[in-house]
Write an enzyme that holds these catalytic residues in place. Structure first.
Site, short mmCIF file in Angstrom:
data_model
loop_
_atom_site.label_atom_id
_atom_site.label_comp_id
_atom_site.label_asym_id
_atom_site.label_seq_id
_atom_site.Cartn_x
_atom_site.Cartn_y
_atom_site.Cartn_z
N GLY A 256 0.80 -1.22 0.00
CA GLY A 256 0.00 0.00 0.00
C GLY A 256 0.83 1.27 0.00
O GLY A 256 0.65 2.15 -0.83
N MET A 258 4.65 3.27 2.06
CA MET A 258 5.85 3.07 2.88
C MET A 258 6.24 4.36 3.58
O MET A 258 6.27 5.43 2.96
CB MET A 258 6.97 2.56 1.95
CG MET A 258 8.28 2.33 2.66
SD MET A 258 8.12 1.04 3.95
CE MET A 258 9.35 1.64 5.11
N GLU A 259 6.59 4.22 4.87
CA GLU A 259 6.76 5.36 5.77
C GLU A 259 8.16 5.96 5.77
O GLU A 259 8.56 6.56 6.78
CB GLU A 259 6.40 4.91 7.19
CG GLU A 259 7.40 3.92 7.84
CD GLU A 259 7.01 2.45 7.74
OE1 GLU A 259 6.25 2.10 6.82
OE2 GLU A 259 7.50 1.66 8.57
N ASN A 260 8.93 5.87 4.70
CA ASN A 260 10.28 6.43 4.66
C ASN A 260 10.32 7.82 5.30
O ASN A 260 9.46 8.65 5.05
CB ASN A 260 10.76 6.57 3.22
CG ASN A 260 10.43 5.35 2.40
OD1 ASN A 260 10.89 4.27 2.70
ND2 ASN A 260 9.60 5.52 1.38
N HIS A 292 -1.81 6.23 8.56
CA HIS A 292 -0.93 5.14 8.98
C HIS A 292 0.54 5.50 8.74
O HIS A 292 1.37 5.43 9.65
CB HIS A 292 -1.31 3.86 8.23
CG HIS A 292 -0.47 2.67 8.57
ND1 HIS A 292 -0.87 1.74 9.50
CD2 HIS A 292 0.74 2.27 8.12
CE1 HIS A 292 0.07 0.81 9.61
NE2 HIS A 292 1.06 1.10 8.77
N GLU A 293 0.85 5.90 7.52
CA GLU A 293 2.26 6.19 7.20
C GLU A 293 2.74 7.41 7.98
O GLU A 293 3.88 7.44 8.46
CB GLU A 293 2.45 6.41 5.69
CG GLU A 293 1.93 5.28 4.79
CD GLU A 293 2.38 3.90 5.20
OE1 GLU A 293 3.47 3.75 5.79
OE2 GLU A 293 1.62 2.93 4.96
N HIS A 296 3.59 6.51 11.54
CA HIS A 296 4.85 5.77 11.67
C HIS A 296 6.01 6.71 12.02
O HIS A 296 7.04 6.26 12.52
CB HIS A 296 5.20 5.06 10.35
CG HIS A 296 4.72 3.64 10.25
ND1 HIS A 296 4.86 2.73 11.26
CD2 HIS A 296 4.13 2.97 9.22
CE1 HIS A 296 4.37 1.56 10.87
NE2 HIS A 296 3.92 1.68 9.64
N GLU A 315 4.03 -2.03 13.54
CA GLU A 315 2.84 -2.20 12.69
C GLU A 315 1.55 -2.34 13.50
O GLU A 315 0.54 -1.71 13.19
CB GLU A 315 3.02 -3.36 11.71
CG GLU A 315 4.13 -3.14 10.68
CD GLU A 315 3.99 -1.86 9.86
OE1 GLU A 315 2.92 -1.24 9.88
OE2 GLU A 315 4.98 -1.48 9.19
N1 TRP Z 1 5.87 -0.60 6.38
C1 TRP Z 1 4.85 -0.46 5.39
C2 TRP Z 1 3.59 -0.08 6.13
O1 TRP Z 1 2.97 -0.88 6.76
C3 TRP Z 1 4.57 -1.65 4.56
C4 TRP Z 1 5.67 -2.33 3.84
C5 TRP Z 1 6.47 -3.28 4.27
C6 TRP Z 1 5.92 -2.26 2.47
N2 TRP Z 1 7.22 -3.82 3.27
C7 TRP Z 1 6.89 -3.22 2.16
C8 TRP Z 1 5.42 -1.46 1.47
C9 TRP Z 1 7.30 -3.43 0.86
C10 TRP Z 1 5.85 -1.69 0.18
C11 TRP Z 1 6.78 -2.66 -0.13
O2 TRP Z 1 3.23 1.03 6.16
ZN ZN Z 2 2.85 0.22 8.63
#
Ligand code: TRP
Ligand code: ZN
Length: 851
Positions: A256, A258-260, A292-293, A296, A315
């Site tokens: 979905g 990613m929380e970079n 959610h992101e 994080h 998570e």
């Molecule tokens: N950490 C992300 C979330 O839950 C999800 C995530 C983990 C992810 N591995 C990934 C997203 C690989 C994309 C590809 O918000």
């Molecule tokens: Zn997450």
């Protein structure tokens, strides 16, 4: 060749690294097939665990290595670069390397890759090692400075922009972070800008970056981001900590979002939204995932995981936080029912099969396979139970202590629990077992009434799961309330804390025997086994003050009805039809809630219910009886459907709780109405709708009634240029196909010019829908099993992560009859026998086969 068999990694083997990292400088000279990555890393030897310098690195073409600017001896394998301790200074030193990588040919969508002409990254969990040599583990946190060189107009990385010029840009992230939070984006992108002032008065620049053509789909996401920032300040006291927060929409993405740090990357389907192209469900999902992101940033980034076994630390907690946010933004009652629906559909299903595992697993082969419903949603349920047990005040105090104590650290579940033990003085060691025992507890209850005293006697037991034969009792917060015969509540919400296998609780001084409402708000993730007649269910459906249990009673009535229809052809109980009709017509009740009451249990849910009752589910009978019940409802409600449909026209489109609730009810009604009016109302709505919820709702109603081919074609003609709407077009046809046609339709769609297997959204549109179409997936000829296996085998070399994830379609195979089991086994064995099958898919298929 050093291609060893994939290794199992154990939690108990955790050891600190031999070296910590102080700072990292990275320079990227971007080029589609020959990107150069220069790294300059300052390492400090770890005096608590000394040894060789061990760096991860995969699919890298190494050009040079130095230590403190001089030649050093090193070893490389397919997965590592090692420098002997004896060849290294015993004090901080600078390691420099240059590698070359090929983003354009990276179809795995992990590491640095290209999507629709832009460069982007995905590093969680272990993708950074495909970018450069590094200690790619979350306990190594470092300050990153990144320079990007390319001719593209937009170049982004984590943190704050530091300097830029013609063909380059530099970013500096002052917050130490693990490599999995690294991100880089470059492309011809447009920014939808926003602004936020934090509670301490700091200005933050906000941007959502998209490709040209998507600019008009950003406004809703921007508002959701601002709402999330306000919410985290108000509810958790957490403030944002950089000058800028960027979101980028990417078309090819495995999950979905990613929380970079400071640079969230989103699957475009989870951030873009507009009334004409997105359904209410999409708006709700976008709002939840943006939250959610963003959340994080504190639960995951400022405080991260010591190792990947602790994944639920970030998570489970972050899902819990986004659930509370969505409840505050919309309706807690509706949100809770949706959460439980999802938990049962995904997590209970997982817990009941060969893939069952702890919320905190103790071993894994491929960590990507543990981003599961158990870690995410059961992980969130555990937080919710903790809060119920210790109360709101202690919960927020404990969170404050956790943030204060562990800011900047990589920690464990033990650290999390300790913060609550220290604030409450309670021993939470038994509670903590929720992290280390898999399986869904069965909770049964018996009631006795004696002279003004009601006794509730509970018994809990958890069935064995793979590798865990013996189960202990869990700590269960069971919320109950008591309702008198006249409908008044005589005992309000009360939490019973169950810790033993069997335990009784009494309520004294009652003047008459009340009806107990048990497990209100679904206060623990268990299967409640309670003997109850239809009359009592109907009573609670009409009188319970707890919205979850009100809905649950309707659901139980529907399930009992369907099980009886499937097992021995019993006609639906008129009491059920009457209760549902009364509920539907009760305009004091929220339309969203009434829509949830009208929705029938899914075929998969019924298959599991039959399995639990010791009956082998017949997918065709389940499909037919659900269809039969739909027709019965349509005819029983004939007189109220047209008015319900007319009265719930929400008017001008607004994606809020009120509007979406009305549309949800209206679309559920339309699907029944279509069975009565030959599709007249649906056709009319399809022609006139100004929003996707109603347009797609009308089309789905027609397709489910076995018509709508003309509308399907005109939908294509209208939307073929919009890839997110086209995902819906692919998905819908497979989702509503009759069992004997589903595999054939899916097969034909894979031959359509717009089918792209490399795009996970498109692949999932067809094959996610195929596995979700229970009757179609389990059609007696086994065509769907074979088709899915064919495509998993094709996708695996390109994208192992998405392939492995989709193997979950087969996780329930042991429920079914011998013929189906044999056909599924054949397909699983065929997948497993494929030469060079990825480690990801090998692990999943082996675990499923081991059932
Ligand atoms: N950490 C992300 C979330 O839950 C999800 C995530 C983990 C992810 N591995 C990934 C997203 C690989 C994309 C590809 O918000
Ligand atoms: Zn997450």
């Amino acid at each position: 060749m050093t291609d060893l068999a994939p290794q199992t990694i154990f939690l108990k083997d955790y050891a600190e690294p031999h070296h910590w990292v102080e700072t990292v400088h990275l320079t990227f000279a971007l080029s589609p097939r020959a990107t150069r990555v220069r790294s300059k890393i300052v390492f400090t030897p770890n005096d608590k665990n000394t040894g060789d310098l061990i760096l991860n690195g995969e699919q890298l073409s190494l050009k040079s290595v130095t230590v403190n600017g001089a030649y050093v001896a090193y070893d490389t394998t397919d997965t590592h670069l090692t420098i002997k301790q004896a060849d290294l200074p015993q004090e901080p030193f600078t390691f420099e390397a240059e590698v070359e990588i090929s983003p354009e040919t990276n179809t795995a969508l992990e590491g640095l890759y290209m999507s629709s002409g832009m460069y982007c990254t995905q590093c969680e969990a272990e993708g950074f090692r495909k970018i450069t040599y590094y200690p790619d583990r979350p306990d190594v946190m470092a300050v990153f400075t990144v320079r990007v060189e390319s001719e593209l107009p937009v170049m982004l990385s984590n943190g704050n922009p530091q300097a830029s010029g013609d063909g380059w840009a530099e970013w500096h992230d002052p917050w130490p972070k693990p490599a999995y939070l690294f991100a880089l984006v470059a492309g011809e992108l447009l920014a939808h800008a926003g602004q936020f002032t934090t509670m301490s008065g700091k200005d933050v620049e906000l941007n959502i970056y998209v490709r040209k053509g998507d600019e008009d789909k950003c406004a809703f996401g921007m508002q959701a981001l601002i709402d999330s920032m306000v919410w985290d300040e108000r509810v958790y006291g957490r403030e944002y900590d950089l000058d800028i927060f960027n979101i980028v929409a990417v078309d090819d993405f495995n999950m979905g979002a990613m929380e970079n740090k400071g640079l969230n990357i989103f699957n475009s389907s989870c951030v873009l939204a507009s009334p004409e192209t997105s359904t209410d469900a999409t708006f709700e999902r976008v709002e939840g995932i943006i939250a959610h992101e963003y959340f994080h940033n504190w639960t995951g980034n400022r405080i991260t995981c010591r190792d990947w076994f602790q994944l639920c630390l970030k998570e489970g907690l972050t899902v819990y936080r986004d659930q509370m946010f969505s409840g505050d933004m919309r309706s807690h009652a509706v949100k809770r029912i949706e959460e439980v629906l999802l938990l049962r559909a995904r997590q209970f299903r997982e817990d009941n099969g060969p893939l069952a595992h702890n919320v905190r697993p103790e071993s894994f082969v491929e960590i990507n396979n543990f981003y599961t419903a158990t870690v995410y949603t059961k992980g969130a349920e555990v937080i919710g139970m903790l809060r119920r047990l210790i109360g709101d005040e202690a919960y927020y105090k404990g969170c404050d202590l956790y943030f204060e104590r562990h800011d900047g650290q990589a920690v464990t579940i033990e650290d999390w629990i300790k913060a609550f033990e220290d604030t409450t003085g309670r021993d939470l060691s038994h509670f903590q077992q929720w992290y280390s025992q898999a399986g869904t507890p069965r909770l049964s209850v018996e009631e006795t009434w004696d002279n003004g005293t009601l006794t509730l006697s509970f018994t809990q037991s958890t069935p064995a799961t793979p590798g865990q034969d013996v189960k202990k009792p869990q700590v269960l917060p069971i919320m109950v309330g008591l309702i008198a015969q006249d409908g008044t509540e005589v005992v309000p919400n009360t939490i019973l804390e169950m810790t033993e296998s069997s335990q009784s609780f009494t309520f004294e001084g009652l003047s008459e025997r009340p009806v107990a409402s048990i497990l209100r708000d679904f206060s623990a993730p268990v299967i409640l086994q309670r003997e109850m007649d239809a009359k009592t269910r109907a009573f609670l459906l009409a009188n319970d003050t707890d919205p979850f249990n009100t809905w649950e009673m309707g659901r139980m009535l529907a399930k009992d009805t369907l099980v009886a229809m499937i097992v021995d052809g019993t006609e639906p109980d008129p009491a059920y039809l009457d209760a549902l009709k009364t509920m539907l017509s009760d305009t004091r009740k929220d339309p969203a809630f009434r829509a949830l009451c009208l929705a029938l249990p899914s075929q998969d849910d019924l298959a599991q219910t039959l399995t639990d009752a010791g009956v082998t589910p017949d997918p065709m009978a389940i499909y037919e009886q659900l269809e039969e019940l739909r027709h019965i409802l349509a005819s029983a409600f004939k007189d109220i459907l047209p008015a319900l449909y007319a009265d719930n026209d929400a008017g001008a489109f607004k994606p809020d709780a009120n509007g979406s609730g009305k549309r949800a009810l209206r679309m559920a009604v339309l699907s029944l109405l279509t069975l009565n009016d030959g599709g007249a109302a649906a056709r009319n709505l399809f022609e006139t709708a100004d929003n996707m919820t109603e347009q797609a709702g009308a089309l789905t109603a027609l397709l489910s009634a076995g018509t709508g081919q003309e509308e399907l074609a005109s939908f294509y003609a209208q939307w073929f240029h919009d890839r997110l709407v086209m995902d819906k077009w692919f998905m819908m046809q497979v989702a509503v196909a009759a069992p004997l046609e589903a595999a054939h339709i899916a097969d034909k769609l894979t031959q359509h010019a717009d089918f792209e297997m490399k795009n996970p959204n498109r692949f999932r549109a067809v094959f996610g829908a195929l596995q979700a179409n229970h009757g179609g997936f389990h059609a007696p000829d086994g065509a769907a099993y074979k088709l899915l296996a064919d495509w998993l085998i094709k996708l695996d070399p390109l994208n192992p992560q998405t392939t492995a994830r989709m193997c979950g379609a087969f996780e329930t195979w042991k429920r079914y009859d011998a013929d189906r089991q044999a056909m599924i086994r054949t397909q699983l064995e065929r997948i497993l026998a494929t030469p060079n099958l990825s480690g990801d898919t090998t692990e999943m298929v082996s675990r499923i086969l081991a059932a």
